[in-house]
Write a protein that holds these residues in place. Structure first.
Motif, PDB file in Angstrom:
ATOM      1  N   ILE A  50       0.867  -1.177   0.000  1.00  0.00           N
ATOM      2  CA  ILE A  50       0.000   0.000   0.000  1.00  0.00           C
ATOM      3  C   ILE A  50       0.898   1.219   0.000  1.00  0.00           C
ATOM      4  CG2 ILE A  50      -1.744   1.366   1.206  1.00  0.00           C
ATOM      5  CD1 ILE A  50      -2.832  -1.063   2.488  1.00  0.00           C
ATOM      6  N   SER A  51       0.572   2.167  -0.874  1.00  0.00           N
ATOM      7  CA  SER A  51       1.260   3.453  -0.896  1.00  0.00           C
ATOM      8  C   SER A  51       0.226   4.554  -0.719  1.00  0.00           C
ATOM      9  CB  SER A  51       2.002   3.669  -2.222  1.00  0.00           C
ATOM     10  OG  SER A  51       2.991   2.676  -2.411  1.00  0.00           O
ATOM     11  N   SER A  52       0.677   5.663  -0.178  1.00  0.00           N
ATOM     12  CA  SER A  52      -0.187   6.834  -0.088  1.00  0.00           C
ATOM     13  C   SER A  52       0.544   8.017  -0.701  1.00  0.00           C
ATOM     14  CB  SER A  52      -0.566   7.140   1.365  1.00  0.00           C
ATOM     15  OG  SER A  52       0.575   7.574   2.079  1.00  0.00           O
ATOM     16  N   ILE A  53      -0.221   9.062  -0.950  1.00  0.00           N
ATOM     17  CA  ILE A  53       0.358  10.225  -1.617  1.00  0.00           C
ATOM     18  C   ILE A  53       0.996  11.152  -0.595  1.00  0.00           C
ATOM     19  CG2 ILE A  53      -0.170  12.308  -2.933  1.00  0.00           C
ATOM     20  CD1 ILE A  53      -2.359  10.752  -4.343  1.00  0.00           C
ATOM     21  N   SER A  64       3.565  -1.375   7.965  1.00  0.00           N
ATOM     22  CA  SER A  64       2.475  -2.090   8.609  1.00  0.00           C
ATOM     23  C   SER A  64       2.906  -2.442  10.020  1.00  0.00           C
ATOM     24  CB  SER A  64       2.128  -3.364   7.836  1.00  0.00           C
ATOM     25  OG  SER A  64       1.091  -4.077   8.468  1.00  0.00           O
ATOM     26  N   PRO A  65       2.108  -2.012  11.036  1.00  0.00           N
ATOM     27  CA  PRO A  65       0.804  -1.356  10.932  1.00  0.00           C
ATOM     28  C   PRO A  65       0.939   0.162  10.843  1.00  0.00           C
ATOM     29  CG  PRO A  65       1.286  -1.835  13.221  1.00  0.00           C
ATOM     30  CD  PRO A  65       2.442  -2.389  12.428  1.00  0.00           C
ATOM     31  N   LEU A  98      -5.310   2.858  24.370  1.00  0.00           N
ATOM     32  CA  LEU A  98      -4.984   1.443  24.179  1.00  0.00           C
ATOM     33  C   LEU A  98      -3.518   1.259  23.816  1.00  0.00           C
ATOM     34  CD1 LEU A  98      -7.963  -0.118  22.173  1.00  0.00           C
ATOM     35  CD2 LEU A  98      -7.136  -0.855  24.412  1.00  0.00           C
ATOM     36  N   LEU A  99      -3.007   2.140  22.959  1.00  0.00           N
ATOM     37  CA  LEU A  99      -1.633   1.996  22.482  1.00  0.00           C
ATOM     38  C   LEU A  99      -0.636   2.852  23.256  1.00  0.00           C
ATOM     39  CD1 LEU A  99      -2.121   1.864  18.600  1.00  0.00           C
ATOM     40  CD2 LEU A  99      -1.972  -0.015  20.236  1.00  0.00           C
ATOM     41  N   GLY A 100      -1.142   3.651  24.223  1.00  0.00           N
ATOM     42  CA  GLY A 100      -0.236   4.500  24.985  1.00  0.00           C
ATOM     43  C   GLY A 100       0.386   5.592  24.145  1.00  0.00           C
ATOM     44  N   LEU A 101      -0.368   6.100  23.173  1.00  0.00           N
ATOM     45  CA  LEU A 101       0.120   7.143  22.278  1.00  0.00           C
ATOM     46  C   LEU A 101      -0.552   8.465  22.605  1.00  0.00           C
ATOM     47  CD1 LEU A 101      -0.094   5.227  18.875  1.00  0.00           C
ATOM     48  CD2 LEU A 101       2.012   5.867  20.060  1.00  0.00           C
ATOM     49  N   ARG A 109      -1.610   8.063  10.161  1.00  0.00           N
ATOM     50  CA  ARG A 109      -0.547   8.245  11.145  1.00  0.00           C
ATOM     51  C   ARG A 109       0.418   7.066  11.124  1.00  0.00           C
ATOM     52  NH1 ARG A 109      -1.599  10.311  17.309  1.00  0.00           N
ATOM     53  NH2 ARG A 109       0.573  10.465  17.964  1.00  0.00           N
ATOM     54  N   ILE A 110       1.669   7.347  10.832  1.00  0.00           N
ATOM     55  CA  ILE A 110       2.715   6.322  10.872  1.00  0.00           C
ATOM     56  C   ILE A 110       3.296   6.299  12.280  1.00  0.00           C
ATOM     57  CG2 ILE A 110       4.977   5.683   9.977  1.00  0.00           C
ATOM     58  CD1 ILE A 110       4.136   6.994   7.323  1.00  0.00           C
ATOM     59  N   ILE A 111       3.378   5.109  12.861  1.00  0.00           N
ATOM     60  CA  ILE A 111       3.795   4.995  14.258  1.00  0.00           C
ATOM     61  C   ILE A 111       4.969   4.039  14.403  1.00  0.00           C
ATOM     62  CG2 ILE A 111       1.508   5.511  15.190  1.00  0.00           C
ATOM     63  CD1 ILE A 111       1.145   2.464  15.618  1.00  0.00           C
TER      64      ILE A 111
END
Length: 272
Positions: A50-53, A64-65, A98-101, A109-111
């Motif tokens: 998967i790519s995004s612009i 991923s994820p 849940l993710l502590g973010l 959002r890239i994490i």
């Protein structure tokens, strides 16, 4: 496209709407699809490409994820060949706890997060076509995560009220249902989701209109406006175009023409 949705365990129903799985072979030529806004935040694991612009650098591959936070407009993705996705659809006021973010308004959002360590194991079960095993791994991760965070009864009560009213409840009534002042509710809600109660309510209402027009494209738009608490049909049309990029009538025509992927539930993927 194969699409399946799975209910979360009882212990997670106040934080996760559902788990879902998509599989499609797009062929060797690059294809694109859009994801429309709704009232949820999604944690996305994928297997394929998967790519995004990126407006600075063109198409960029995604890790991923990644997280799809609340959107206020459609987002385009590009892919080819076989693509499989495991999604965790979270209520927006719970995903960051849940993710502590820290919360944020990022749509995509890239994490960097320990949850990424699940990818090799999930890939193993995807290759073996054992979706049951994939779901078992993901469910256990979130059961463990949920056990480490204190339950916020105020946000839980507010979330129940908003969901039951499909986003039509005024903020003052949501606060009353949560036994909180408007100011306290808004502060805690924005800390948890990055958005206000009004923002999320607007997305919930849009989602109701979108789903209704998908399943019943001949629906009376003025009637939907009245039913879902919009001022009038023009108000609904403005909000719908704001979130989807098209008018309700144009969306209904597209639904009739069958240009969307269909499943027993609405899937917010549009073939470009």
């Amino acid at each position: 496209m194969q699409h399946q949705e799975f209910e979360p365990p009882e212990e997670l129903k106040d934080t996760i709407k559902c788990f879902w799985y998509n599989k499609k072979d797009y062929g060797e030529l690059e294809s694109s699809f859009e994801v429309l806004p709704d009232g949820y935040a999604e944690i996305i694991f994928y297997f394929g490409s998967i790519s995004s612009i990126s407006y600075d650098e063109g198409l960029q591959p995604l890790p991923s994820p990644f997280i799809m936070g609340l959107l206020n407009q459609p987002v385009s993705f590009h892919t080819k060949n076989r693509l499989e996705i495991i999604g965790i659809r979270c209520f927006p006021w719970t995903v960051f706890d849940l993710l502590g973010l820290p919360s944020g308004q990022d749509g995509l959002r890239i994490i960097e997060h320990p949850i990424a360590q699940l990818q090799p194991l999930l890939n193993k079960w995807i290759l073996a076509e054992r979706i049951d095993k994939v779901l078992a791994v993901v469910k256990q991760y979130f059961l463990d995560a949920k056990s480490r965070i204190p339950a916020d009864s105020m946000l839980f009560k507010a979330g129940i009220a908003m969901r039951e009213a499909n986003g039509t409840m005024p903020v003052s009534q949501v606060a009353a249902a949560a036994h909180a002042t408007v100011r306290t509710l808004e502060r805690n809600f924005k800390q948890s989701s990055g958005y206000t109660v009004k923002d999320v309510s607007g997305l919930m209402r849009f989602e109701q209109v979108r789903n209704q027009l998908w399943h019943y494209p001949d629906s009376n738009i003025a009637g939907l406006a009245h039913e879902l608490g919009y001022t009038d049909q023009s108000h609904l049309s403005r909000e719908f175009k704001r979130y989807s990029g098209s008018t309700p009538a144009a969306f209904a025509r597209k639904a009739k023409q069958g240009k969307q992927f269909i499943s027993s539930d609405f899937v917010a993927f549009l073939q470009a």
